[in-house]
Enzyme design. Structure first.
Site, short mmCIF file in Angstrom:
data_model
loop_
_atom_site.label_atom_id
_atom_site.label_comp_id
_atom_site.label_asym_id
_atom_site.label_seq_id
_atom_site.Cartn_x
_atom_site.Cartn_y
_atom_site.Cartn_z
N ARG A 167 0.82 -1.21 0.00
CA ARG A 167 0.00 0.00 0.00
C ARG A 167 0.86 1.26 0.00
O ARG A 167 0.56 2.23 -0.69
CB ARG A 167 -0.93 0.01 1.22
CG ARG A 167 -2.14 -0.90 1.11
CD ARG A 167 -1.81 -2.40 1.03
NE ARG A 167 -1.09 -2.85 2.24
CZ ARG A 167 -0.40 -3.98 2.31
NH1 ARG A 167 -0.28 -4.77 1.26
NH2 ARG A 167 0.20 -4.34 3.43
N CYS A 203 -5.63 -2.89 8.61
CA CYS A 203 -4.44 -2.32 7.98
C CYS A 203 -4.69 -0.84 7.84
O CYS A 203 -5.63 -0.42 7.14
CB CYS A 203 -4.18 -2.95 6.62
SG CYS A 203 -2.86 -2.14 5.68
N THR A 255 -2.83 1.60 6.39
CA THR A 255 -2.53 2.20 5.10
C THR A 255 -3.58 1.84 4.07
O THR A 255 -3.90 2.64 3.17
CB THR A 255 -1.14 1.77 4.61
OG1 THR A 255 -0.20 1.88 5.69
CG2 THR A 255 -0.67 2.66 3.47
N THR A 292 3.19 3.88 8.61
CA THR A 292 3.94 3.76 7.36
C THR A 292 4.03 5.12 6.67
O THR A 292 3.21 6.01 6.91
CB THR A 292 3.25 2.78 6.39
OG1 THR A 292 2.00 3.34 5.98
CG2 THR A 292 3.04 1.42 7.02
N LYS A 296 7.53 -7.43 9.62
CA LYS A 296 6.98 -8.18 8.49
C LYS A 296 7.88 -9.36 8.11
O LYS A 296 7.40 -10.37 7.59
CB LYS A 296 6.79 -7.25 7.28
CG LYS A 296 5.57 -6.33 7.42
CD LYS A 296 5.40 -5.50 6.16
CE LYS A 296 4.16 -4.62 6.24
NZ LYS A 296 2.90 -5.38 6.17
N CYS A 353 0.29 1.56 12.43
CA CYS A 353 0.52 0.46 11.48
C CYS A 353 0.31 -0.80 12.30
O CYS A 353 0.84 -0.91 13.42
CB CYS A 353 1.93 0.50 10.90
SG CYS A 353 2.35 -0.96 9.93
#
Length: 236
Positions: free
Chosen positions: A53, A87, A89, A131, A171, A202
């Site tokens: 994203r 999420c 973003t 982010t 991640k 995030c």
């Protein structure tokens, strides 16, 4: 709590998979009940092939809208009556899909803004760890402005070398000092500039940043979203 026989939560996830699993665990833990039957009916579509994203928002990657729209339709066909997207973003793309999935979307960032506006004493300044895509899209700025709450952000170096580096570490499955220490430093930078709370904006950040390492309350949007869904289901 008696689970609604008609409502089914659709979780549009996979962004990333660990954050989706964490969100579902929070939804379960926040649901009051003493038996299986007290919990909420849930469908999870976890699609890690959704393009990045942030890359899309800064012009370095494909538009994830088709993947998000497909996932929303999969959830609808599976029986979901409401959609949650754990999420931050991805919420930049919600306006592009909201009118096409045929289901209401509980807006995580809107829920966080309402949660912060209800704090007492009143909150004046929040700090955001998120982010680069979320920051550039102005998602939290837009919502917090509606409630008169100011926002402080990391500087460019901190955003790149601390926040984004830590998000990428989580991640990649690392939740050690490579994630925790940069996030703690970034959070201290925001509290030094007057942040009264830190928004873990995030869904990977709460996996790498402990509330115990932050001098002010750490706001977890995934937890706020889970609470909002529980309230919605209890009212159904």
């Amino acid at each position: 709590m008696t689970a609604s026989p008609s409502e089914i939560i659709g979780i549009l996830g996979g962004m990333g998979p660990a954050a989706t699993a964490d969100f579902y665990a929070k939804l379960v833990s926040m649901t009051p009940g003493s038996s299986d039957q007290d919990h909420l009916r849930t469908v999870i579509w976890s699609d890690p092939t959704v393009p990045d994203r942030t890359a899309a928002l800064i012009g370095d990657g494909p538009d994830p809208t088709p993947w998000l729209l497909h996932g929303g339709r999969v959830l609808r066909e599976a029986g979901a009556t409401v959609i949650a997207i754990p999420c931050n973003t991805a919420h930049a793309f919600v306006p592009r899909i909201a009118g096409h999935v045929g289901l209401p979307i509980v807006h995580m960032i809107g829920e966080v803004a309402r949660h912060l506006s209800a704090l007492r004493p009143p909150l004046h300044t929040a700090g955001l760890l998120a982010t680069t895509g979320t920051v550039r899209a102005g998602l939290y700025q837009e919502w917090l402005d509606r409630f008169g709450i100011g926002l402080v952000l990391p500087g460019p170096d901190s955003q790149r070398d601390e926040v984004m580096a830590a998000i990428h570490a989580v991640k990649a499955g690392r939740r050690d000092a490579t994630a925790t220490e940069p996030l703690a430093r970034a959070a201290r930078g925001l509290t030094d500039r007057g942040a009264q709370v830190i928004i873990a904006g995030c869904t990977e950040i709460p996996l790498g940043l402990s509330a115990a390492t932050v001098e002010v309350p750490l706001i977890d949007p995934a937890a706020v979203l889970a609470q909002a869904l529980v309230r919605r289901m209890r009212a159904a």
